[in-house]
Design a protein around this motif. Structure first.
Motif, PDB file in Angstrom:
ATOM      1  N   MET B   1       0.843  -1.187   0.000  1.00 51.99           N
ATOM      2  CA  MET B   1       0.000   0.000   0.000  1.00 51.99           C
ATOM      3  C   MET B   1       0.886   1.247   0.000  1.00 51.99           C
ATOM      4  O   MET B   1       1.914   1.277   0.652  1.00 51.99           O
ATOM      5  N   SER B   2       0.467   2.258  -0.721  1.00 51.21           N
ATOM      6  CA  SER B   2       1.288   3.468  -0.742  1.00 51.21           C
ATOM      7  C   SER B   2       1.067   4.250   0.543  1.00 51.21           C
ATOM      8  O   SER B   2       0.023   4.166   1.193  1.00 51.21           O
ATOM      9  N   ALA B   3       2.094   5.032   0.910  1.00 47.46           N
ATOM     10  CA  ALA B   3       2.018   5.839   2.127  1.00 47.46           C
ATOM     11  C   ALA B   3       0.866   6.832   2.018  1.00 47.46           C
ATOM     12  O   ALA B   3       0.147   7.086   2.987  1.00 47.46           O
ATOM     13  N   ALA B   6      -2.441   5.064   2.641  1.00 47.28           N
ATOM     14  CA  ALA B   6      -2.563   4.698   4.050  1.00 47.28           C
ATOM     15  C   ALA B   6      -2.904   5.917   4.904  1.00 47.28           C
ATOM     16  O   ALA B   6      -3.790   5.864   5.758  1.00 47.28           O
ATOM     17  N   LEU B   7      -2.201   7.018   4.649  1.00 53.30           N
ATOM     18  CA  LEU B   7      -2.426   8.231   5.450  1.00 53.30           C
ATOM     19  C   LEU B   7      -3.801   8.822   5.191  1.00 53.30           C
ATOM     20  O   LEU B   7      -4.476   9.281   6.115  1.00 53.30           O
ATOM     21  N   ALA B  10      -6.429   6.650   6.913  1.00 52.28           N
ATOM     22  CA  ALA B  10      -6.427   6.880   8.364  1.00 52.28           C
ATOM     23  C   ALA B  10      -7.037   8.243   8.685  1.00 52.28           C
ATOM     24  O   ALA B  10      -7.798   8.389   9.646  1.00 52.28           O
ATOM     25  N   GLY B  11      -6.708   9.236   7.877  1.00 53.93           N
ATOM     26  CA  GLY B  11      -7.256  10.575   8.084  1.00 53.93           C
ATOM     27  C   GLY B  11      -8.757  10.611   7.896  1.00 53.93           C
ATOM     28  O   GLY B  11      -9.482  11.261   8.662  1.00 53.93           O
ATOM     29  N   ILE B  89       6.628   9.218  11.805  1.00 49.13           N
ATOM     30  CA  ILE B  89       6.601   9.412  10.348  1.00 49.13           C
ATOM     31  C   ILE B  89       7.978   9.816   9.845  1.00 49.13           C
ATOM     32  O   ILE B  89       8.446   9.346   8.808  1.00 49.13           O
ATOM     33  N   ARG B  90       8.665  10.654  10.631  1.00 52.84           N
ATOM     34  CA  ARG B  90      10.011  11.112  10.288  1.00 52.84           C
ATOM     35  C   ARG B  90      10.979   9.937  10.141  1.00 52.84           C
ATOM     36  O   ARG B  90      11.943  10.005   9.393  1.00 52.84           O
ATOM     37  N   THR B  92      10.168   6.971   9.009  1.00 54.78           N
ATOM     38  CA  THR B  92       9.830   6.145   7.854  1.00 54.78           C
ATOM     39  C   THR B  92      10.325   6.874   6.601  1.00 54.78           C
ATOM     40  O   THR B  92      10.632   8.066   6.663  1.00 54.78           O
ATOM     41  N   PRO B  93      10.411   6.158   5.481  1.00 59.68           N
ATOM     42  CA  PRO B  93      10.906   6.838   4.279  1.00 59.68           C
ATOM     43  C   PRO B  93       9.888   7.781   3.632  1.00 59.68           C
ATOM     44  O   PRO B  93      10.167   8.354   2.591  1.00 59.68           O
ATOM     45  N   THR B  94       8.718   7.936   4.253  1.00 63.21           N
ATOM     46  CA  THR B  94       7.672   8.778   3.650  1.00 63.21           C
ATOM     47  C   THR B  94       8.060  10.261   3.699  1.00 63.21           C
ATOM     48  O   THR B  94       8.360  10.771   4.765  1.00 63.21           O
ATOM     49  N   PRO B  95       8.058  10.942   2.537  1.00 65.73           N
ATOM     50  CA  PRO B  95       8.414  12.361   2.550  1.00 65.73           C
ATOM     51  C   PRO B  95       7.301  13.228   3.145  1.00 65.73           C
ATOM     52  O   PRO B  95       6.121  12.861   3.105  1.00 65.73           O
TER      53      PRO B  95
END
Lengths: 342, 251
Positions: B1-3, B6-7, B10-11, B89-90, B92-95
């Protein structure tokens, strides 16, 4: 697990060289150098404020060291390196959850941040024993469950290097023991684990090596066994009170000190074998316990928490050491206490 | 699943499960519509001869959308930083841009639904708003307005460390701005110097563009100017927001 092709085999998982970090006028980390080997279970011990958290955050790349070099899996963790991040897992505060999500939804989201699917989340929930709570909202989890979910956030993407910050702090004895098994399994898969704890019996049972930090410096760095041996702290024999007079006992060859504590006659000695023989000849060994020095003795001596003249606090409170030893299972590492049967 | 997926998922769940915020976002602006609708029922603004509802409805709608955009992201960022979720989040590799993009899409969806509900209610017989044929032009204005106010919310959420601080800062910004930009009272009733002051406020341009699109007052150029200025505000506040962003409260 991935391996880094441009790294020599046998290079350490983490290499810290002369790292310093200052906050205002407080030197939080004051010239620490240490290597964490690949596959090693490494414990970072020390009193609160000794610099453990700062040092770990520097390794994680959350803080920049003022000076010194840090290499994590062959890379510099600072600035943020999105190629390195997926290879490490970090247990965060037990508050770092996406709000109004169930345990599973939170972990699926975290898995997504690492571009992993929901099956990774389900597998990790099972690993930390939260499968039954997977539909409970994170706000409604108990303290221990929240802690296990925070640990799960560090494991969900299958990292090769795992940082855990007091992972067993809020766990009951059973959950704590269950987590030990999880950690041992992770280690047996070849992962490197760096963790902090205040449970010294636990560090002794789990860690290949520990570093004890005091005032931002490494006061000791070795395997728990070697630290305990090198410290040369006396062994203690505990006899049921009344079996032998205090003065009589103190006069036995090899006994350095004899005191009555908590209903036991405590004999301190550097030659426990000899003293045991003497006691056996006098009264028999029924109900006699021996207690060797533990990592806690070493720790307290190094961190200066022990009172002068009573450098071995286990003697001042035999009950505490009994409890600690009681947590150790049959496979839980070095036994600190043996009961002799006549 | 892409970040991003997923975000956003959840949001979305966090949004629909939060009944208090849902009320605040969707029902609160309607409350203002009812209050002002009752006060000025059937009256026209003297200076122009147009009915109050044609001022108040687009004005309160713009304020409601802007308010929700500011509060939504400011609360989320403050809470995520306070709970150390931003630190997670910082690590993880998610920008950061992916994180903000998912919040942006959520904010756009909330704003468009808010506007649709609000306009539908304002068109009920009791209020009597009639839509002009060029109403679809309100969509670009809404998108640009939400973007600008989301960027303002990022800055608020970066500087505020408690829910109380978010509420205080955001209210101090948004309530006076609502009055000075003509959301609650027609600007045409205000002294001319106040009307000049309102030109530095982003909400003024969202009001102008929304009013022009929904009620047909003013020229197409007013809508164009409104959109252009909102775009400028979005760039300015977006740049400041990215520049000042903090992952953690701990230094």
């Amino acid at each position: 697990m991935t391996t880094d092709s441009n790294q020599p085999p046998g290079s350490p998982a983490i290499s810290v060289q002369d790292v310093r970090k200052r906050y205002g006028d407080r030197q939080a980390v004051d010239g620490v150098s240490l290597d964490v080997r690949r596959g090693e279970f490494f414990g970072l011990l020390g009193p609160n404020g000794a610099g453990k958290t700062t040092l770990i955050e520097i390794m994680e790349g959350l803080r920049q060291a003022d000076s010194g070099t840090v290499r994590v899996l062959g890379h510099s963790p600072w600035p943020r390196d999105t190629a390195l991040l997926p290879r490490m897992g970090v247990q965060t505060q037990a508050s770092a959850f996406f709000v109004r999500q169930s345990a599973r939804e939170h972990l699926v989201t975290v898995a997504g941040l690492y571009r992993r699917g929901p099956e990774a989340a389900d597998r990790t929930l099972e690993t930390v024993g939260l499968t039954e709570q997977c539909d409970v909202l994170v706000e409604n989890l108990s303290g221990g469950q929240r802690q296990r979910l925070a640990i799960a956030s560090a494991l969900v993407h299958d990292p090769e290097l795992i940082f855990l910050d007091e992972p067993t702090a809020a766990l009951d004895p059973q959950a704590r023991r269950d987590l030990w098994e999880v950690l041992r399994a992770l280690k047996s898969e070849g992962r490197t684990i760096v963790y902090t704890t205040h449970h010294l019996d636990e560090a002794e049972a789990l860690c290949d090596r520990v570093a004890i930090l005091v005032d931002g410096r490494t006061a000791a760095l070795d395997s728990p066994h070697r630290l305990v041996t090198a410290a040369g702290a006396p062994s203690r024999l505990l006899l049921p009170q009344g079996r032998l007079g205090v003065e009589e006992a103190a006069a036995l060859p090899g006994v350095d000190r004899a005191t009555v504590q908590g209903g036991s006659l405590v004999l301190e000695t550097a030659t426990p074998g000899k003293v045991l023989q003497a006691v056996d000849a006098l009264t028999g060994l029924d109900g006699v316990m021996t207690r060797t020095a533990t990592l806690e003795d070493v720790y307290l001596e190094l961190t200066g928490a022990a009172h002068p003249g009573a450098a071995h606090p286990a003697a001042a409170d035999p009950g505490a050491a009994d409890t600690a030893a009681g947590h150790l299972g049959p496979q839980a590492g070095p036994h600190t206490q043996t009961e002799h049967q006549a | 699943m892409s970040a991003y997926t997923a975000l956003t998922a959840a949001g979305y769940r966090a949004q629909v499960r939060d009944k208090a915020t849902l009320f605040f976002t969707f029902a609160f602006p309607l409350l203002f519509l009812v209050v002002f609708g009752l006060i000025f029922s059937g009256q026209d603004v003297e200076e122009t001869g147009r009915p109050y509802i044609s001022y108040i409805a687009p004005g309160v709608m713009s304020w409601g959308v802007a308010n929700a955009a500011v509060f939504g992201i400011a609360f989320t960022l403050m809470q995520w930083r306070r709970d150390d979720l931003l630190r997670l989040i910082r690590l993880t590799p998610t920008p950061l841009t992916t994180v903000l993009a998912s919040r942006y899409v959520l904010a756009l969806a909330v704003g468009v639904v808010q506007a649709a509900v609000f306009v539908a209610v304002a068109m009920l017989p009791g209020f009597g708003l009639t839509l002009d044929g060029r109403w679809p032009l309100v969509l670009p204005a809404l998108v640009l307005g939400i973007t600008a106010f989301l960027a303002i919310g990022v800055i608020v959420g970066t500087y505020a460390n408690t829910p109380e601080a978010v509420a205080a800062i955001a209210n101090c910004l948004m309530v006076p701005m609502a009055f000075l930009s003509g959301s609650f009272l027609p600007l045409d009733m205000m002294p001319s110097w106040l009307r000049q002051v309102s030109r530095v406020l982003p909400l003024r341009y969202l009001n102008d563009a929304a009013t022009g699109a929904l009620t047909g007052s003013g020229s197409l150029a007013t809508i164009g100017t409104g959109c252009a200025v909102l775009f400028g505000f979005a760039l300015l506040f977006g740049a400041i927001g990215l520049k000042t962003f903090r992952w953690s409260n701990r230094t």
